[in-house]
Write a protein that holds these residues in place. Structure first.
Motif, PDB file in Angstrom:
ATOM      1  N   TRP A 278      -1.193  -9.415  19.419  1.00 26.45           N
ATOM      2  CA  TRP A 278      -2.308  -9.335  18.545  1.00 26.45           C
ATOM      3  C   TRP A 278      -1.873  -9.168  17.207  1.00 26.45           C
ATOM      4  N   LYS A 279      -2.310  -9.899  16.251  1.00 28.23           N
ATOM      5  CA  LYS A 279      -1.688  -9.903  14.851  1.00 28.23           C
ATOM      6  C   LYS A 279      -1.798  -8.432  14.224  1.00 28.23           C
ATOM      7  N   THR A 280      -2.869  -7.692  14.646  1.00 32.07           N
ATOM      8  CA  THR A 280      -3.305  -6.284  14.047  1.00 32.07           C
ATOM      9  C   THR A 280      -1.875  -5.249  14.234  1.00 32.07           C
TER      10      THR A 280
ATOM     11  N   LEU B  82      -6.778  -4.864  20.284  1.00 33.88           N
ATOM     12  CA  LEU B  82      -6.014  -3.562  20.074  1.00 33.88           C
ATOM     13  C   LEU B  82      -6.610  -2.723  18.998  1.00 33.88           C
TER      14      LEU B  82
ATOM     15  N   LEU C 287       6.806   5.841   9.882  1.00 35.79           N
ATOM     16  CA  LEU C 287       6.695   7.415   9.813  1.00 35.79           C
ATOM     17  C   LEU C 287       7.524   8.214  10.946  1.00 35.79           C
TER      18      LEU C 287
ATOM     19  N   SER D 297      -7.955 -10.907  16.798  1.00 37.56           N
ATOM     20  CA  SER D 297      -6.559 -10.565  16.830  1.00 37.56           C
ATOM     21  C   SER D 297      -5.916  -9.484  15.880  1.00 37.56           C
ATOM     22  N   CYS D 298      -6.920  -9.554  14.796  1.00 39.37           N
ATOM     23  CA  CYS D 298      -6.544  -8.779  13.662  1.00 39.37           C
ATOM     24  C   CYS D 298      -7.135  -7.321  13.634  1.00 39.37           C
TER      25      CYS D 298
ATOM     26  N   TRP E 279       0.796  -4.273  10.857  1.00 39.58           N
ATOM     27  CA  TRP E 279       0.912  -3.377   9.977  1.00 39.58           C
ATOM     28  C   TRP E 279       1.115  -2.002  10.821  1.00 39.58           C
ATOM     29  N   HIS E 280       0.384  -1.879  11.998  1.00 38.19           N
ATOM     30  CA  HIS E 280       0.511  -0.808  12.773  1.00 38.19           C
ATOM     31  C   HIS E 280       2.001  -0.269  13.129  1.00 38.19           C
TER      32      HIS E 280
ATOM     33  N   CYS F 236      -5.755   0.614  18.495  1.00 35.97           N
ATOM     34  CA  CYS F 236      -4.909   1.493  17.897  1.00 35.97           C
ATOM     35  C   CYS F 236      -3.530   1.603  18.362  1.00 35.97           C
ATOM     36  N   LEU F 237      -2.475   1.530  17.631  1.00 36.78           N
ATOM     37  CA  LEU F 237      -1.014   1.599  17.834  1.00 36.78           C
ATOM     38  C   LEU F 237      -0.532   2.856  17.351  1.00 36.78           C
ATOM     39  N   SER F 238      -0.014   3.969  18.136  1.00 32.05           N
ATOM     40  CA  SER F 238       0.575   5.082  17.394  1.00 32.05           C
ATOM     41  C   SER F 238       1.785   5.538  18.280  1.00 32.05           C
TER      42      SER F 238
ATOM     43  N   ARG G  98       9.593  -3.548   7.299  1.00 31.41           N
ATOM     44  CA  ARG G  98       9.691  -2.916   6.182  1.00 31.41           C
ATOM     45  C   ARG G  98       8.915  -1.458   6.436  1.00 31.41           C
TER      46      ARG G  98
ATOM     47  N   ILE H 114       5.963   0.822   5.130  1.00 32.90           N
ATOM     48  CA  ILE H 114       4.584   0.379   4.697  1.00 32.90           C
ATOM     49  C   ILE H 114       4.144   1.423   3.622  1.00 32.90           C
ATOM     50  N   LEU H 115       4.281   2.568   4.043  1.00 35.53           N
ATOM     51  CA  LEU H 115       3.247   3.539   3.351  1.00 35.53           C
ATOM     52  C   LEU H 115       4.190   4.320   2.314  1.00 35.53           C
TER      53      LEU H 115
ATOM     54  N   GLU I 171       3.720   0.931  10.387  1.00 36.99           N
ATOM     55  CA  GLU I 171       3.367   2.278   9.901  1.00 36.99           C
ATOM     56  C   GLU I 171       4.251   3.387  11.153  1.00 36.99           C
TER      57      GLU I 171
ATOM     58  N   ARG J 294      -6.924   6.119  12.955  1.00 39.33           N
ATOM     59  CA  ARG J 294      -6.836   4.713  12.983  1.00 39.33           C
ATOM     60  C   ARG J 294      -7.915   4.262  11.807  1.00 39.33           C
TER      61      ARG J 294
ATOM     62  N   ILE K 147       0.920  -1.120   0.015  1.00 39.31           N
ATOM     63  CA  ILE K 147      -0.100   0.070  -0.165  1.00 39.31           C
ATOM     64  C   ILE K 147       1.020   1.049  -0.092  1.00 39.31           C
ATOM     65  N   GLY K 148       0.190   2.333   0.033  1.00 36.91           N
ATOM     66  CA  GLY K 148       1.054   3.464  -0.017  1.00 36.91           C
ATOM     67  C   GLY K 148       1.117   4.494  -1.321  1.00 36.91           C
TER      68      GLY K 148
ATOM     69  N   LYS L 173      -3.540  11.184  14.824  1.00 33.90           N
ATOM     70  CA  LYS L 173      -3.237   9.861  14.225  1.00 33.90           C
ATOM     71  C   LYS L 173      -4.567   9.337  13.935  1.00 33.90           C
TER      72      LYS L 173
END
Lengths: 380, 161, 347, 124
Positions: free
Chosen positions: B108-110, B59, B121, A227-228, B113-114, B61-63, B133, B135-136, B117, A342, A53-54, A340
């Motif tokens: 948490w799998k989520t 989860l 950034l 989980s996702c 991507w967080h 949000c993760l910022s 790596r 991502i955006l 990111e 989400r 993405i991006g 931010k």
């Protein structure tokens, strides 16, 4: 003899695997924008799916940190451009919460927010249904859905003067009062829209090909969904009854009667069916709200200099795509210190690598469609 | 343990965290029904795992935040429990030089991507991330745009008239 | 009248010492050119028709501007545009096969018109193997499609070619079996004989099952939705012809629509009584009504195909295979058996 | 008789010539030709293709092809039978002809059922 024959064959095929790597996107009809999926295929079976993405990244958050709180509103339109109203709402709600209850929103403004928000949910689901139809090869449902969406856009235009990026919500209320004809127009639309849903059913839900193409595919089990952190219809399709309008009520949602449709298996069909029924529920909410719509102001008292007290906060709303969260950090100035987003589509899309493998390319398209991504929101 | 978030109020959850992690909980309070703790980087994964087992299975949000004034970077975890409607916020602060946090993908799998990111950034590295790596932004991008000292000639800063 | 003309041509050639074979060949070429003209016009009409029908199904108008009345000239404009388009052959393609593929597909589509009985005496050549000719030659289209898909050097095309091969495997056998009862009833493979055998009753009445099986398989044969799997737009972009542009693409396009006509015409011949139909206005010649009814029935079936396309979603490859092998084929065989038994019992 | 098939040959040739006329003559005179390296790359959604498309496919595709060939060839044998079936009925031999064909079809179906049971008809 056998060896001598064997050797050249090996030679010829040594760098040719049975797996094939195919880029699906960024320029592909069914990636809904500029998403790139790198597929590892065995014949037509997807072995691995890696999203890239991006392509639409604008560093939305950096822009937000360099603008005042009010100035960010138009930028939030460009996140999920198919549900701008809801982005506005999510953002202004986050800022209002950051003030810690100092900003009082007038009743009428709350109703307007809710009516427009739910209309936006219908519009967004309509686009989803239409494009999902395209993914499955049904072109007609696309046109039907757009016909009705166009009517919602007409309503929005009469309210805000805009058809896509409304920037209509303000911190403390909404920008303008509804035009006089809005209530009757909106009722007329709902009356037109309600019988359209069975019409959609006739070419989607009731069609055996449609059923066969959606049922039992792309199953997202409950535990992986959690989980996702999948959200919105995606999570509800997996059988988890979680709707922020009910579980963490904001605005005036707790005043209305509506059901939360839940799926059973978490397959593509359930995601379709949850969204399809959500449209009905949204119609119900709008109808109730139109009945109760009180007169009065549409903007509350807001300090001239909008500078929230220092602190941080994570605020979430249930956008058409799921949990739209804003994490704001204020340092007491007029600009957010950290802003931010989400985005639900971003998180929902991250489930794709875990549900895609093992499906055919054709199903892959259906699964991707069922996630309902908007790249403006994924890439920000 | 036998403890679940169901039988506990936010204050009790905070109490349980303080008891279990002691010194590692640098700061903790309850604001608007939300448990907010700051934890040392060394104990972050354990604390988050504990919260997960308490029922915070989601989860949100993760910022990341760049506290350039304090010379620190912060990772913020927003958790919630779908069953019991509790919310929690966990903060982890790390020095701006060599910012490394442990990855929570195992919980948490989520976070996958967080975390990518946040790395992309803000330049915070996540130890144990399987696919670390950008991502955006493109792979060859220089710098981490959300850092407050990031400079780019294309960036238009807003200055009030 | 035509026979007289041909006769005079032969006498003329005899006086000029031209061998009759040359004249014969010349005549054949003329017929072929006439058919090409018919195909071109019919394809242009079909494309416009499909766009109009689909538009009206979808609550819109479709082409409205080009040529004035309901955009009737839209297809002509499109054709001109396609001729003027740059022709791009990708570097990775196998150039020879790439160029051959549209030829195979188009020549096959054209040749199938030989056995279409437009009216009494209005058939290019009433081959004694009529139906078999159609069945054997129509599979050749798939060869062209596989050639196109494979030679493009594109992965989407390759997948399209593969799907096309998988598709032909699944619909061809039911197609072949579903026509058998008709042949049993008619006792001949010749198109005119089949039409003659329907003097009392159209075969669709005793053979409605066979008709439905045939029509379903025929949809797959023409790569139409819900069976447009080899070119599934939302999955394979355009499938086997991703890399074809301009006039080369137009050739595939023409062949596709030409095949729609052929398939419908065969279905009309085998099941709907061919050119049979009442003379509505008595003073027009019988031949006119024959052609009229034949074309009406054929275009009606084409309309059904278009209608289906804009109503249904696309099947998946494996679902088509299941349909072909596990539904259509057993039904076709059962129908064959029942027909045999009934025929024996009735004597 | 053989002359009838002259039409097939002529039509095939005319069909090929028509394509050649359009592609290589008519359109060639009218169309622009400005190739660039980007234009000539293979389309892969705007990305550089990874590896070629001429790869080996799984053997299971050939399984289908085999089943198909067996059926297509055998079913063709039914055609001559279907043509003369009526004549047999006229001579009172209808039942015999039918039974004979039934035996043939049953043998065919046995193979079909075998393939079905063995999973050769499952698309994996």
């Amino acid at each position: 003899m056998a060896e001598t024959v064997q050797a050249p064959v090996e030679e010829r095929t040594k760098d040719r695997m049975e797996e094939m790597y195919v880029n699906m996107g960024p320029q592909h009809p069914s990636t809904h924008g500029v998403l790139r999926l790198l597929l590892k295929l065995d014949g037509e079976v997807v072995l691995e799916c890696t999203p890239y993405i991006g392509y639409l990244h604008r560093c939305h958050e950096k822009i937000g940190e360099n603008r005042t709180y009010t100035q960010v509103i138009p930028y939030t339109d460009r996140l999920d451009y198919l549900a701008s109203m809801y982005n506005n709402w999510g953002y202004v709600l986050a800022v209002e919460r950051l003030f810690g209850g100092d900003i009082k929103i007038p009743e009428r403004a709350e109703y307007i927010r809710l009516i427009l928000g739910e209309l936006q949910r219908i519009a967004s689901h309509l686009i989803w249904l239409g494009t999902f139809g395209l993914d499955l090869g049904n072109f007609t449902i696309f046109m039907y859905c757009f016909r009705e969406r166009e009517m919602i856009l007409d309503l929005f235009e009469s309210v805000s003067g805009q058809r896509l990026n409304y920037s209509f919500y303000r911190i403390g209320g909404v920008a303008l009062d509804l035009p006089d004809s809005f209530v009757s127009d909106c009722k007329a639309f709902l009356e037109w829209f309600k019988p359209r849903l069975p019409e959609y059913d006739a070419i989607t839900t009731d069609n055996i090909i449609w059923q066969k193409r959606t049922q039992g595919l792309g199953i997202l089990p409950k535990d992986i969904a959690l989980s996702c952190a999948a959200s919105g219809p995606m999570l509800r399709a997996s059988g988890i009854k979680w709707d922020l309008r009910r579980e963490d009520p904001y605005g005036i949602y707790n005043r209305f009667e509506f059901d939360i449709p839940v799926g059973e298996n978490g397959d593509v069909w359930d995601r379709f069916w949850v969204r399809r029924r959500e449209m009905e529920e949204s119609v119900k909410i709008v109808e109730q709200a139109l009945e109760q719509l009180p007169p009065g102001e549409v903007m509350g008292k807001v300090p001239k200099k909008l500078a929230p007290p220092p602190g941080d906060l994570y605020s979430r709303v249930e956008s058409p795509r799921g949990e739209l969260g804003f994490y704001l950090v204020s340092d007491g100035s007029t600009k957010p210190y950290r802003y931010k987003v989400r985005s639900p589509a971003f998180v929902n899309l991250s489930t794709l690598p875990s549900i895609a493998p093992g499906h055919l390319v054709a199903d892959m398209v259906a699964i991707l469609g069922s996630i309902d991504i908007v790249l403006g929101e994924v890439d920000r | 343990m036998g403890l679940t978030a169901a039988s506990m109020t936010a204050d009790q959850i905070l109490q349980a965290l303080k008891e279990r992690f002691g010194e590692a909980v640098l700061q903790g309070d309850v604001k608007g029904g939300e448990v907010r703790v700051t934890v040392t980087p060394s104990q972050s994964v354990e604390l988050l795992g504990f919260l997960c087992s308490l029922g915070f299975e989601y989860l949100n949000c993760l910022s990341g935040v760049d506290w350039i004034g304090q010379g620190e970077l912060e990772v913020v975890y927003n958790l919630s429990s779908l069953q019991y409607k509790h919310k929690a916020e966990v903060n982890v602060r790390i020095p701006r030089e060599n910012p490394v946090v442990r990855s929570v993908i195992s919980i948490w799998k989520t976070a996958n991507w967080h975390e990518r990111e946040v790395y992309d950034l803000l330049g915070i590295r996540f130890e144990g991330h399987p696919d670390h790596r950008r991502i955006l932004l493109s792979e060859d991008w220089v710098g981490h745009p959300l850092r407050k000292d990031y400079e780019d000639e294309r960036l238009v800063r807003y200055t009030p008239a | 009248m035509i026979e007289q003309l041909v006769q005079r041509l032969y006498t003329l050639s005899a006086t000029w010492d031209i061998p009759p074979l040359v004249v014969q060949l010349l005549l054949m070429v003329v017929v072929a050119v006439i058919i090409i003209l018919f195909v071109s016009v019919s394809v242009m009409f079909l494309v416009w028709w499909e766009r109009k029908i689909s538009a009206h199904i979808q609550a819109r108008f479709g082409p409205m501007r080009v040529g004035g009345w309901h955009g009737w000239a839209q297809s002509i404009a499109d054709g001109i545009k396609l001729i003027l388009k740059e022709d791009i052959v990708p570097q990775a393609a196998d150039r020879i096969i790439f160029a051959l593929a549209p030829m195979v597909v188009f020549a096959t589509a054209l040749t199938l018109y030989i056995i279409i009985p437009f009216g009494p005496g209005l058939i290019v050549k009433d081959l004694n193997i009529g139906v078999l000719f159609y069945i054997s030659l129509s599979s050749l289209t798939v060869v062209g499609i596989v050639m196109a898909g494979w030679s493009s050097g594109n992965k989407y095309s390759a997948l399209g070619a593969l799907r096309s091969a998988a598709q032909v495997v699944s619909y061809e056998v039911p197609l072949v079996v579903s026509v058998l009862p008709v042949i049993m009833l008619a006792g001949s493979l010749r198109m005119t004989d089949i039409i003659a055998a329907q003097e009392k009753i159209w075969f669709i009445v005793p053979q409605v099952v066979a008709f439905l099986t045939f029509f379903t398989a025929a949809l797959a044969e023409t790569n139409r939705l819900p069976f447009d799997i080899p070119e599934a737009e939302s999955e394979l972009v355009a499938g086997f012809h991703v890399e074809y542009s301009g006039i080369r693409f137009a050739m595939f396009f023409m062949a596709e629509y030409a095949n729609m006509f052929t398939v419908s015409a065969i279905a009309v011949t085998c099941f709907l009584g061919g050119w049979r139909g009442p003379a509505l206005v008595p003073f027009l010649p019988e031949k006119f009504w024959a052609v009229f009814w034949f074309l009406t029935k054929t275009y009606f079936l084409i309309f059904v195909m278009i209608w289906l396309r804009w109503t249904l979603a696309r099947l998946r490859v494996d679902q088509l295979m299941n349909l072909g092998w596990k539904v259509l084929l057993p039904i076709a065989f059962l129908n064959l058996g029942v027909t045999g038994v009934v025929m024996v019992l009735l004597g | 008789m053989a002359a009838d098939y002259g039409y097939v040959g002529v039509f095939l040739i005319v069909g090929v010539l028509f394509v050649i006329l359009n592609v290589e003559v008519l359109s060639r005179l009218l169309r622009p030709k400005r190739p660039t390296p980007e234009k000539l790359t293979t389309y892969e959604c705007g990305e550089e293709p990874i590896g070629g498309s001429w790869i080996r496919f799984h053997v299971r595709y050939y399984l289908y092809a085999l089943v198909y060939i067996v059926f297509a060839v055998e079913v063709i044998f039914l055609y001559p039978w279907a043509v003369i079936f009526k004549d047999f009925i006229k001579e009172g031999l209808g039942a015999l002809a039918f039974l004979e064909m039934l035996v043939f079809i049953i043998i065919l179906l046995l193979g079909f059922i075998y393939a079905w049971r063995k999973g050769a008809l499952e698309w994996v």
